[in-house]
Design an enzyme around this catalytic site. Structure first.
Site, mmCIF file in Angstrom:
data_model
loop_
_atom_site.group_PDB
_atom_site.id
_atom_site.type_symbol
_atom_site.label_atom_id
_atom_site.label_comp_id
_atom_site.label_asym_id
_atom_site.label_seq_id
_atom_site.Cartn_x
_atom_site.Cartn_y
_atom_site.Cartn_z
ATOM 1 N N PRO A 2 -18.457 24.050 -32.820
ATOM 2 C CA PRO A 2 -18.072 25.402 -33.230
ATOM 3 C C PRO A 2 -19.257 26.357 -33.127
ATOM 4 O O PRO A 2 -20.351 26.057 -33.593
ATOM 5 C CB PRO A 2 -17.633 25.210 -34.684
ATOM 6 C CG PRO A 2 -17.253 23.771 -34.790
ATOM 7 C CD PRO A 2 -18.178 23.047 -33.862
ATOM 8 N N GLU A 3 -19.035 27.510 -32.501
ATOM 9 C CA GLU A 3 -20.082 28.508 -32.385
ATOM 10 C C GLU A 3 -19.820 29.637 -33.384
ATOM 11 O O GLU A 3 -18.874 29.571 -34.174
ATOM 12 C CB GLU A 3 -20.148 29.015 -30.947
ATOM 13 C CG GLU A 3 -20.541 27.911 -29.967
ATOM 14 C CD GLU A 3 -20.879 28.427 -28.575
ATOM 15 O OE1 GLU A 3 -21.126 29.641 -28.417
ATOM 16 O OE2 GLU A 3 -20.912 27.603 -27.638
ATOM 17 N N HIS A 90 -11.683 10.916 -42.193
ATOM 18 C CA HIS A 90 -12.858 11.793 -42.115
ATOM 19 C C HIS A 90 -12.777 13.006 -43.039
ATOM 20 O O HIS A 90 -13.550 13.944 -42.888
ATOM 21 C CB HIS A 90 -13.121 12.264 -40.684
ATOM 22 C CG HIS A 90 -13.193 11.158 -39.683
ATOM 23 N ND1 HIS A 90 -14.081 10.105 -39.799
ATOM 24 C CD2 HIS A 90 -12.482 10.945 -38.542
ATOM 25 C CE1 HIS A 90 -13.920 9.289 -38.772
ATOM 26 N NE2 HIS A 90 -12.951 9.764 -38.007
ATOM 27 N N ARG A 109 -17.856 13.271 -36.826
ATOM 28 C CA ARG A 109 -19.191 12.830 -36.402
ATOM 29 C C ARG A 109 -20.236 12.912 -37.515
ATOM 30 O O ARG A 109 -21.337 12.380 -37.378
ATOM 31 C CB ARG A 109 -19.643 13.659 -35.200
ATOM 32 C CG ARG A 109 -18.699 13.546 -34.006
ATOM 33 C CD ARG A 109 -19.219 14.325 -32.818
ATOM 34 N NE ARG A 109 -18.249 14.364 -31.732
ATOM 35 C CZ ARG A 109 -18.432 15.004 -30.582
ATOM 36 N NH1 ARG A 109 -19.558 15.669 -30.380
ATOM 37 N NH2 ARG A 109 -17.512 14.999 -29.652
ATOM 38 N N LYS A 150 -43.155 35.575 -21.710
ATOM 39 C CA LYS A 150 -42.494 34.281 -21.838
ATOM 40 C C LYS A 150 -41.925 33.821 -20.500
ATOM 41 O O LYS A 150 -41.245 34.581 -19.811
ATOM 42 C CB LYS A 150 -41.382 34.344 -22.888
ATOM 43 C CG LYS A 150 -41.885 34.304 -24.333
ATOM 44 C CD LYS A 150 -40.728 34.162 -25.284
ATOM 45 C CE LYS A 150 -41.194 33.788 -26.689
ATOM 46 N NZ LYS A 150 -42.103 34.747 -27.279
#
Length: 269
Positions: A2-3, A90, A109, A150
């Site tokens: 999930p973002e 879970h 997980r 950079k």
């Protein structure tokens, strides 16, 4: 994983059900997540939820006694259910409320976390985070000033949470495409004008994803169980070998920082 949009959609989904409700019980069935769940989370019991807020991809259940911090990790999901809803595999954590609802955390997980933050403090995990992308604190100056000198490729640069939080892999690919920037280009070689374009596209892409309910990922569903729909409108992500929707050039992919990256050689040349 999930973002930021998926996490924000979760926040919007659970907030109406638990804000202003009293926590009556915290049940930790399996505390061995990414970090061991601390005993302090029991301080939520008896407290009224003032708000559900978000910082980066962390959700905060705010009370006078402190805040429970939830992170969904790779596969975490939050649902608001009635207390008598049967557990499934879970289901590691339940936070029960005075209205009979339960905020249930499921994580196959177990890379997520449930932590505690004392009032008027900042958890150590949050101390070095960059600005939120959807605020005025994030603009072209942030990217341009911090990129000077950079050699880091620009895709990794904008995914660095010390620079700006929440620009995950999917949204980095999409935003760079819209801005016409090759994801492999060194961050320090990009002009301020291009960073201004990229900033606008990052904000718009994230806002659109939130509006449409998050991206459909196999490990993510909204708190009401329905999937997001943003994946239907992805322009380059996971489209290797297909024609660019803008110029019909074939979309290519490359590994950048151990992640698949997708780009149009023509539009982002």
């Amino acid at each position: 994983m999930p973002e930021l949009p998926e996490v924000e959609v979760s926040r919007l989904g659970i907030s109406p059900h638990i804000t202003d409700q009293v926590v009556t019980k915290v049940i930790v069935r399996n505390g061995r997540l990414r970090w061991l769940v601390p005993d302090e989370v029991q301080l939520l019991v008896g407290q009224t939820v003032k708000a559900v807020t978000r910082r980066a991809k962390y959700l905060f259940i705010e009370t006078q006694a402190g805040s429970g911090i939830l992170h969904l990790g790779m596969s975490g999901k939050l649902r608001v259910v009635d207390k008598d809803v049967e557990l499934v595999k879970h289901d590691h954590i339940d936070i029960e409320f005075s209205n009979g609802k339960v905020l249930r955390y499921n994580d196959a997980r177990r890379f997520g976390s449930f932590l505690w933050q004392q009032p008027n403090t900042t958890h150590k995990l949050l101390m070095k985070l960059g600005p939120e992308p959807l605020t005025d604190e994030f603009d072209a100056n942030v990217l341009f000033d911090q990129s000077r000198g950079k050699n880091t490729v620009v895709k990794n640069f904008i995914m660095d949470n010390h620079i700006v939080v929440g620009v995950g892999n999917i949204y980095a690919n999409e935003s760079l495409f819209k801005a016409g920037i090759d994801p492999r280009k060194p961050a320090g070689k990009i002009t301020k004008k291009k960073y201004a374009e990229l900033t606008v596209h990052i904000k718009q892409t994230l806002e659109q994803a939130i509006k449409q309910g998050g991206t459909t990922l196999k490990d993510f569903t909204q708190s009401d169980g329905s999937p997001g729909y943003f994946a239907q409108e992805l322009l380059v992500y996971a489209r290797t070998g297909k024609e660019c929707l803008t110029c019909q050039t074939i979309i290519e992919s490359v590994k950048i920082g151990q992640r698949n990256s997708f780009y149009c050689p023509s539009c982002q040349g």
